[in-house]
Write an enzyme that holds these catalytic residues in place. Structure first.
Site, PDB file in Angstrom:
ATOM      1  N   TYR A 120      40.408  73.409  55.687  1.00 53.96           N
ATOM      2  CA  TYR A 120      40.690  73.263  54.251  1.00 53.96           C
ATOM      3  C   TYR A 120      41.947  74.062  53.913  1.00 53.96           C
ATOM      4  O   TYR A 120      42.060  75.230  54.306  1.00 53.96           O
ATOM      5  CB  TYR A 120      39.507  73.807  53.429  1.00 53.96           C
ATOM      6  N   GLU A 123      45.942  70.221  47.231  1.00 56.56           N
ATOM      7  CA  GLU A 123      44.720  70.466  47.999  1.00 56.56           C
ATOM      8  C   GLU A 123      44.614  69.448  49.133  1.00 56.56           C
ATOM      9  O   GLU A 123      44.714  68.242  48.893  1.00 56.56           O
ATOM     10  CB  GLU A 123      43.487  70.364  47.093  1.00 56.56           C
TER      11      GLU A 123
END
Ligand code: GDP
Ligand code: MN
Length: 396
Positions: A118, A206
């Protein structure tokens, strides 16, 4: 302003980020041509079909599917195009899929283990610095990871005066447990994400998952970018990527006439001038035990036309059970606003919910007279606290 995944990935690619390549299509009839083009460019023979909507969690909702061969692509595209994705991020109404991305399969087997990380970059307002948030636990709900294993979520702050430093990039790649080629690729990846963020006036980038492929390539498999609306005037190319169909239609309509409107979930509609007063009004509504149905700043020129538009927009929300108007007459005169309210009321016709009006400032007394004499179902109040109490009373 939010971008679609395919737009976000193209933007990242422009700054050197390696991405899962794809072709966006809007019709099933383009599926085979798109898949062939992708195979010519990347050599892939498997594809991932991905719904393009402004919401995450598409995978779990059935909006991301693997096609193991070109003969499978058309059926899967047909299935996903036109479906409605419903999850926590879309809200109960869900989001209709109007576009799909046909992407190359990047989970190909090879020498090294495939891993999903992530990576995000955002503004930490409290610190006044940009912040990379990264974790080895990618692919899934990062909120859940942060909740159950907070030690697995790392942060790296960047001083805007000096920018991202080489040692910071290496530290992050090291913390992710990488070495050799994967380490080098991750360093390049993080630097390019930073460049993309700063150059496009983003407020969020993101990437989840950020894939460490079996050949140690570091690849953005997903991409979410939010752009700072205040920077769009100098980002003309990016501003053109806006997809109005993905936005709340009432918010779009309000924006067109210059009203700042944000829909919320409560039942008390608010019409206020000035963002600060609007926030205070919402606080008062909460203190009175109710929930605001919206944020609405009518701005400095609260004339009859704008007041009427604002009423119409608030009334489109069927949750609204009362409307609280809270206007401070500084530049604008209260009696003008009061007249505007009365005119709007008459023009719209029968407004089915009680309206509480607080007008303070220049000519407040005259304003109260106008409201009193109008004979309409409008309750005038002077103090903000009384306004909140009145809201409580009419909803009781
Ligand atoms: P999200 O669910 O909206 O966050 O959409 P993502 O783009 O993150 O995709 C969801 C999931 O699909 C990923 O976590 C992967 O597990 C899977 N996925 C995405 N791309 C590929 C691919 O190229 N190959 C395979 N096998 N799975 C993929
Ligand atoms: Mn994702």
């Amino acid at each position: 302003m939010n971008l679609h995944e395919y737009q976000a990935k193209n933007l990242l690619k422009k700054y050197g980020t390696r991405i899962q390549e794809g072709v966006m299509i809007e019709s099933t009839s383009d599926a085979i041509i798109a898949a062939k083009k992708l195979s010519d460019e990347t050599g892939t023979s498997w594809y991932v079909v991905k719904a393009q909507v402004h919401a995450g969690g598409r995978g779990k909702a059935g909006g991301v599917k693997l096609a193991k061969g070109i003969d499978k692509v058309e059926d899967i595209v047909d299935e996903i195009l036109g479906m409605t994705i419903v999850n926590r991020q879309t809200g109960p109404a869900g989001k209709l899929v109007r576009k799909v991305l046909i992407a190359q399969d990047v989970y190909y087997p090879g020498e090294h283990e495939i891993r999903e990380f992530y990576v995000s970059l955002l503004l930490d307002r409290a610190k006044g610095q940009l912040c990379f948030i990264y974790s080895t636990e990618g692919g899934m709900d990062i909120e859940e990871v942060a909740e159950s294993t907070p030690e697995k979520v790392c942060k790296e702050w960047i001083d805007p005066n000096v920018g991202l430093q080489g040692f910071q990039v290496r530290k992050m790649a090291f913390n992710l447990g990488l070495s050799g080629l994967a380490f080098k690729n991750m360093c390049k990846f993080l630097s390019s994400v930073y460049k993309a963020y700063v150059s496009s006036d983003a407020s969020l980038v993101e990437i989840n998952p950020c894939l460490i492929a079996s050949d140690e390539a570091v690849i953005a498999v997903d991409g979410k970018i939010s752009l700072d609306g205040n920077g769009l005037f100098r980002q003309k190319d990016l501003a053109e990527m806006r997809d109005i169909l993905e936005e709340d239609p009432t918010e779009v309509e309000a924006g067109e006439v210059g009203l700042s409107y944000v829909k919320l979930d409560g039942n008390v509609g608010c019409m206020v001038n000035g963002a600060g007063l609007a926030m205070a009004t919402m606080d008062m509504i909460k203190i009175a035990g109710q929930e605001p149905a919206n944020f609405l700043d009518v701005g400095g020129t609260a004339d009859a036309k704008r007041v009427e538009t604002a009423f119409r927009i608030i009334l489109k929300d069927s949750n609204v059970k009362a409307i609280l108007v809270n206007i401070f007459g500084g530049i604008v005169r209260c009696d003008r606003v009061a007249q505007g309210i009365v005119d709007a009321y008459k023009s719209i016709g029968n407004i089915p919910v009680p309206i509480i009006v607080r007008l303070q400032g220049t000519n407040a007394a005259e304003a109260k007279d106008i409201i009193d004499q109008s004979g309409l179902k409008v309750y005038p109040v002077i103090q903000l606290k009384d306004a909140a109490l009145k809201v409580e009373e009419v909803l009781a």
